[in-house]
Design an enzyme around this catalytic site. Structure first.
Site, mmCIF file in Angstrom:
data_model
loop_
_atom_site.group_PDB
_atom_site.id
_atom_site.type_symbol
_atom_site.label_atom_id
_atom_site.label_comp_id
_atom_site.label_asym_id
_atom_site.label_seq_id
_atom_site.Cartn_x
_atom_site.Cartn_y
_atom_site.Cartn_z
ATOM 1 N N SER A 83 0.786 -1.238 0.000
ATOM 2 C CA SER A 83 0.000 0.000 0.000
ATOM 3 C C SER A 83 0.809 1.275 0.000
ATOM 4 C CB SER A 83 -0.943 0.016 1.201
ATOM 5 O OG SER A 83 -2.049 -0.798 0.941
ATOM 6 N N LYS A 86 0.000 3.637 -2.701
ATOM 7 C CA LYS A 86 -1.108 4.592 -2.596
ATOM 8 C C LYS A 86 -0.608 6.031 -2.520
ATOM 9 C CE LYS A 86 -4.752 1.673 -0.552
ATOM 10 N NZ LYS A 86 -4.150 0.342 -0.449
ATOM 11 N N SER A 141 -6.130 2.758 4.633
ATOM 12 C CA SER A 141 -5.571 2.133 3.445
ATOM 13 C C SER A 141 -6.627 1.349 2.698
ATOM 14 C CB SER A 141 -4.422 1.210 3.825
ATOM 15 O OG SER A 141 -3.623 0.943 2.704
#
Length: 381
Positions: A83, A86, A141
């Site tokens: 993640s 992101k 997340s």
């Protein structure tokens, strides 16, 4: 003739020491940010006090304002980012929609989210503001929040294409995006160097910085009901036995069974901000935070006198010197079928001066900052 922006005298002298005099840098096969960042082993000019028990497969520590890399280990090794990717998603889309814009989520919007994803908790039939969707991305997340924002942007495929273009502009040439949420996919990879670029760029945006620094928020549950979501960055929130780090301002953690634990963080002390990325320590959900904190402690302490062993490239759109891809030492890809022809081998990011010293444009400091857990997701994000 190229016009070379100025480096500080300290940076210039230190960089001169890293470049072989009289040997063209391109011929030597240097990489984005400087040739030392392609070498194996720890790269730094000050070893005193440097943490000795770092188990991460790759890491990097840099000064946010100057872009100087103070220490690194396998900075250009291509690994699954989880993640932390992101951050690039936010870099690409954060300014596209007004924070107050509203969107009603449907069943179809949530139908293609990979099984096992970390979720913010979006529910069909509930209307969310863009600000709440970004809170879902940064704090929890949430892959559900990522996919809804991507659909608002015209779809996942369009968003992936734009993220690839953004990575190219940021000169993150070792990043290949397959999915906007960071979930494990064949051919998706990044590096400690590139992830640090994403964080540095994002922190210039006040909205990015504010989202990263948010510890908790009330999230819609339908009707007038809400539930509490907390930031999964343990160095910020101080959860699961991790002590909050003094001066922590973000940025993003991640976990998948393939990527392991990943983290890029930023902290400020005495007016100085440091960036650190740690990828896949050997063991323990907290190891990524412990090793991040150890590197930050060194950077604010004995490492404060370290000269640069490389630099963070500036975006092309902000006047950064364009990299000419050139084959050089390259680390292994995350798995053997990950290369699909899109990713560019790391290349010379700086142009040599006649004495073998290369100059890199110093970045002006401007001003601002989520996670994920797919393929087997982290029960403690």
């Amino acid at each position: 003739m190229h016009a070379f922006p100025r480096l500080s005298r300290r940076s210039l002298l230190a960089l001169a020491a890293t470049a072989p005099l009289g040997i063209p840098e391109a011929a030597a096969g240097t990489v984005v940010g400087g040739s030392r960042l392609a070498r194996d082993g720890v790269q730094t000019t000050v070893t005193a006090g440097l943490p000795k028990k770092l188990t991460a497969r790759a890491w990097l520590l840099a000064d946010h304002d100057s872009g100087e890399v103070l220490a690194a280990y396998r900075a250009h090794r291509r690994l699954a980012p989880a993640s932390t990717l992101k951050m690039l998603f936010a870099d690409t889309l954060l300014g596209r929609f007004e924070r107050t814009e509203r969107y009603r989520v449907t069943d179809a919007d949530l139908a293609t989210i990979p099984s096992g994803s970390s979720l913010a908790g979006l529910r069909p039939g509930v209307t969310y503001t863009v600000e709440q969707l970004w809170q879902g991305v940064f704090l929890r997340s949430g892959n559900d929040a990522v996919h809804v924002l991507a659909l608002m942007n015209g779809g996942v495929a369009k968003t992936v294409a734009e993220m690839r273009a953004k990575a190219a502009d940021l000169q993150a040439l070792d990043t290949h995006v397959v999915s906007p949420d960071g979930y494990d996919h064949t051919g998706q990879f990044s590096t400690a160097y590139d992830l640090t670029l994403f964080a540095r760029h994002g922190l210039e945006d006040a909205g990015f910085r504010a989202y990263c620094a948010t510890k908790a928020a009330d999230f819609p549950a339908g009707g007038r009901r809400t539930f509490r979501i907390e930031n999964t960055d343990r160095l910020l929130s101080g959860t699961y036995g991790v002590t909050p780090y003094q001066g922590m301002i973000g940025v993003k953690n991640g976990y998948t069974s393939h990527a392991g634990n990943t983290f890029t963080g930023a902290a400020t002390r005495d007016g100085r901000t440091l960036l650190v990325t740690v990828l896949h320590p050997d063991s323990g959900h907290n190891a990524v935070y412990e090793e991040t904190a150890a590197l930050l402690d060194w950077g604010f302490g004995k490492g404060s006198s370290a000269g640069p062993v490389g630099v963070l490239a500036d975006p092309l759109s902000e006047g950064g010197a364009k990299v000419t891809p050139h084959p050089g030492p390259q680390a292994a890809k995350p798995h053997k079928d990950s290369g699909d022809g899109w990713g560019v081998t790391a290349a010379a990011a700086v142009t040599l001066l006649t004495a073998g010293v290369y100059a890199v444009r110093r970045r002006r400091s401007k001003g601002a900052r989520g996670t994920e857990r797919p393929a087997t997701t982290d029960p403690h994000p």
